[in-house]
Motif scaffolding. Structure first.
Motif, PDB file in Angstrom:
ATOM      1  N   UNK A  21       0.841  -1.199   0.000  1.00 48.30           N
ATOM      2  CA  UNK A  21       0.000   0.000   0.000  1.00 48.30           C
ATOM      3  C   UNK A  21       0.877   1.251   0.000  1.00 48.30           C
ATOM      4  N   UNK A  22       0.284   2.405  -0.367  1.00 46.97           N
ATOM      5  CA  UNK A  22       1.057   3.653  -0.312  1.00 46.97           C
ATOM      6  C   UNK A  22       1.721   3.843   1.046  1.00 46.97           C
ATOM      7  N   UNK A  23       3.015   4.108   1.009  1.00 46.27           N
ATOM      8  CA  UNK A  23       3.773   4.307   2.237  1.00 46.27           C
ATOM      9  C   UNK A  23       4.439   3.054   2.759  1.00 46.27           C
ATOM     10  N   UNK A  24       4.072   1.870   2.235  1.00 49.48           N
ATOM     11  CA  UNK A  24       4.669   0.617   2.709  1.00 49.48           C
ATOM     12  C   UNK A  24       6.116   0.495   2.236  1.00 49.48           C
ATOM     13  N   UNK A  25       6.901  -0.148   3.074  1.00 41.82           N
ATOM     14  CA  UNK A  25       8.291  -0.442   2.711  1.00 41.82           C
ATOM     15  C   UNK A  25       8.350  -1.814   2.053  1.00 41.82           C
ATOM     16  N   UNK A  26       9.090  -1.907   0.946  1.00 44.56           N
ATOM     17  CA  UNK A  26       9.245  -3.187   0.281  1.00 44.56           C
ATOM     18  C   UNK A  26      10.097  -4.127   1.131  1.00 44.56           C
ATOM     19  N   UNK A  27       9.832  -5.425   1.060  1.00 44.17           N
ATOM     20  CA  UNK A  27      10.715  -6.381   1.751  1.00 44.17           C
ATOM     21  C   UNK A  27      12.143  -6.249   1.245  1.00 44.17           C
ATOM     22  N   UNK A  28      13.074  -6.810   1.982  1.00 45.13           N
ATOM     23  CA  UNK A  28      14.466  -6.775   1.544  1.00 45.13           C
ATOM     24  C   UNK A  28      14.583  -7.403   0.165  1.00 45.13           C
ATOM     25  N   UNK A  29      15.565  -6.910  -0.573  1.00 43.38           N
ATOM     26  CA  UNK A  29      15.713  -7.322  -1.973  1.00 43.38           C
ATOM     27  C   UNK A  29      15.754  -8.837  -2.132  1.00 43.38           C
ATOM     28  N   UNK A  30      16.568  -9.512  -1.321  1.00 41.79           N
ATOM     29  CA  UNK A  30      16.702 -10.963  -1.449  1.00 41.79           C
ATOM     30  C   UNK A  30      15.380 -11.661  -1.156  1.00 41.79           C
ATOM     31  N   UNK A  31      14.695 -11.192  -0.122  1.00 45.30           N
ATOM     32  CA  UNK A  31      13.423 -11.813   0.252  1.00 45.30           C
ATOM     33  C   UNK A  31      12.366 -11.593  -0.823  1.00 45.30           C
ATOM     34  N   UNK A  32      12.298 -10.365  -1.372  1.00 46.26           N
ATOM     35  CA  UNK A  32      11.289 -10.062  -2.387  1.00 46.26           C
ATOM     36  C   UNK A  32      11.570 -10.818  -3.678  1.00 46.26           C
ATOM     37  N   UNK A  33      12.845 -10.906  -4.053  1.00 39.78           N
ATOM     38  CA  UNK A  33      13.204 -11.636  -5.262  1.00 39.78           C
ATOM     39  C   UNK A  33      12.797 -13.104  -5.143  1.00 39.78           C
ATOM     40  N   UNK A  34      13.041 -13.691  -3.981  1.00 41.88           N
ATOM     41  CA  UNK A  34      12.657 -15.090  -3.778  1.00 41.88           C
ATOM     42  C   UNK A  34      11.143 -15.251  -3.788  1.00 41.88           C
ATOM     43  N   UNK A  35      10.466 -14.324  -3.152  1.00 45.06           N
ATOM     44  CA  UNK A  35       8.995 -14.381  -3.078  1.00 45.06           C
ATOM     45  C   UNK A  35       8.361 -14.288  -4.462  1.00 45.06           C
ATOM     46  N   UNK A  36       8.933 -13.475  -5.336  1.00 44.34           N
ATOM     47  CA  UNK A  36       8.361 -13.266  -6.660  1.00 44.34           C
ATOM     48  C   UNK A  36       8.954 -14.202  -7.714  1.00 44.34           C
ATOM     49  N   UNK A  37       9.953 -14.991  -7.324  1.00 43.75           N
ATOM     50  CA  UNK A  37      10.574 -15.898  -8.273  1.00 43.75           C
ATOM     51  C   UNK A  37      11.395 -15.176  -9.319  1.00 43.75           C
ATOM     52  N   UNK A  38      12.086 -14.129  -8.891  1.00 47.83           N
ATOM     53  CA  UNK A  38      12.861 -13.299  -9.806  1.00 47.83           C
ATOM     54  C   UNK A  38      14.322 -13.291  -9.412  1.00 47.83           C
ATOM     55  N   UNK A  39      15.166 -12.947 -10.378  1.00 47.46           N
ATOM     56  CA  UNK A  39      16.569 -12.720 -10.041  1.00 47.46           C
ATOM     57  C   UNK A  39      16.689 -11.363  -9.368  1.00 47.46           C
ATOM     58  N   UNK A  40      17.723 -11.200  -8.583  1.00 47.89           N
ATOM     59  CA  UNK A  40      17.909  -9.911  -7.901  1.00 47.89           C
ATOM     60  C   UNK A  40      18.227  -8.812  -8.908  1.00 47.89           C
ATOM     61  N   UNK A  41      18.891  -9.150 -10.019  1.00 46.07           N
ATOM     62  CA  UNK A  41      19.208  -8.147 -11.045  1.00 46.07           C
ATOM     63  C   UNK A  41      17.943  -7.612 -11.708  1.00 46.07           C
ATOM     64  N   UNK A  42      17.024  -8.521 -12.080  1.00 49.57           N
ATOM     65  CA  UNK A  42      15.791  -8.068 -12.733  1.00 49.57           C
ATOM     66  C   UNK A  42      14.934  -7.274 -11.759  1.00 49.57           C
ATOM     67  N   UNK A  43      14.939  -7.680 -10.483  1.00 49.25           N
ATOM     68  CA  UNK A  43      14.190  -6.919  -9.478  1.00 49.25           C
ATOM     69  C   UNK A  43      14.781  -5.525  -9.315  1.00 49.25           C
ATOM     70  N   UNK A  44      16.106  -5.447  -9.334  1.00 49.56           N
ATOM     71  CA  UNK A  44      16.774  -4.156  -9.171  1.00 49.56           C
ATOM     72  C   UNK A  44      16.428  -3.222 -10.337  1.00 49.56           C
TER      73      UNK A  44
END
Length: 223
Positions: A21-44
């Motif tokens: 939601x507006x104002x929310x902080x995204x999870x840490x990069x490694x955690x979000x990449x794993x959650x979404x099934x993405x590489x950290x480079x593409x997430x970045x």
């Protein structure tokens, strides 16, 4: 689909679904990449792209946040783009103004408070009997800004604010070269205020159309 585009779509889905939601902080990069099934480079790359269009706010040393998603933030990119317009593109901006501004003026006639209408009239009253072109154009910009705000539609208001800049030079040029332009502008502005004050949206729409179309037609002949 490019990996970065896939990452952008997945972050967008999280925002649309309410997971972010507006104002929310995204999870840490490694955690979000794993959650979404993405590489950290593409997430970045996705985060970089979304920060450029003001969907995400990257705060060094703090994290990445979803912005307020307010229209004026998301439409900032429009202002950036129009800053690089060429002179012949002014006609295109004026055409869009002619489509949007009468609608905003009609809404203002329905939605502006009595106090805001009085302030709009005060803007016109501030202008000297024989104003300089610079004063006339500044007054014109403020007049139209208040009407756009009075429409009480932040998306429409932000669009019109973004379109006002590219037409400023055309307004100055007209004021310098067209006989009677200043008097005509004042008369039309007053007619618009009167229509708004008396709550006549279609009359307000008509006067706004005449007003913007006059600048457009003059520039079409001048070019």
């Amino acid at each position: 689909m490019a990996l970065a585009d896939e990452a952008i779509n997945k972050i967008k889905e999280m925002i649309v679904s309410g997971a972010l939601r507006p104002g929310d902080r995204l999870p840490k990069e490694a955690d979000l990449a794993e959650r979404l099934g993405l590489s950290r480079n593409s997430l970045r790359e996705a985060v970089k792209a979304l920060s450029m269009i003001r969907v995400l706010d990257v705060r060094q040393g703090d994290g990445t946040y979803v912005t307020s998603l307010e229209p004026h933030l998301l439409l900032d990119l429009l202002g950036f783009v129009v800053d690089f317009h060429t002179d012949d593109a002014v006609m295109h901006f004026l055409e869009v103004r002619r489509l949007l501004e009468p609608a905003a003026t009609a809404l203002a006639a329905q939605r502006m408070s009595a106090g805001d209408v009085e302030k709009l009239q005060a803007v016109l009253d501030e202008l000297d009997a024989d104003p300089s072109i610079e004063a006339l154009v500044a007054n014109d910009l403020e007049f139209h800004r208040r009407i756009a705000a009075g429409a009480a539609n932040p998306v429409l208001s932000s669009l019109l604010d973004g379109l006002s800049g590219p037409t400023t030079r055309a307004r100055i040029w007209r004021g310098l070269t067209q006989e009677g332009a200043a008097a005509r502008t004042r008369e039309q502005h007053q007619a618009i205020v009167d229509a708004i004050a008396t709550r006549q949206p279609e009359l307000a729409r008509s006067w706004a159309t005449v007003h913007v179309a006059g600048v457009e037609e003059w520039l079409r002949r001048a070019l």
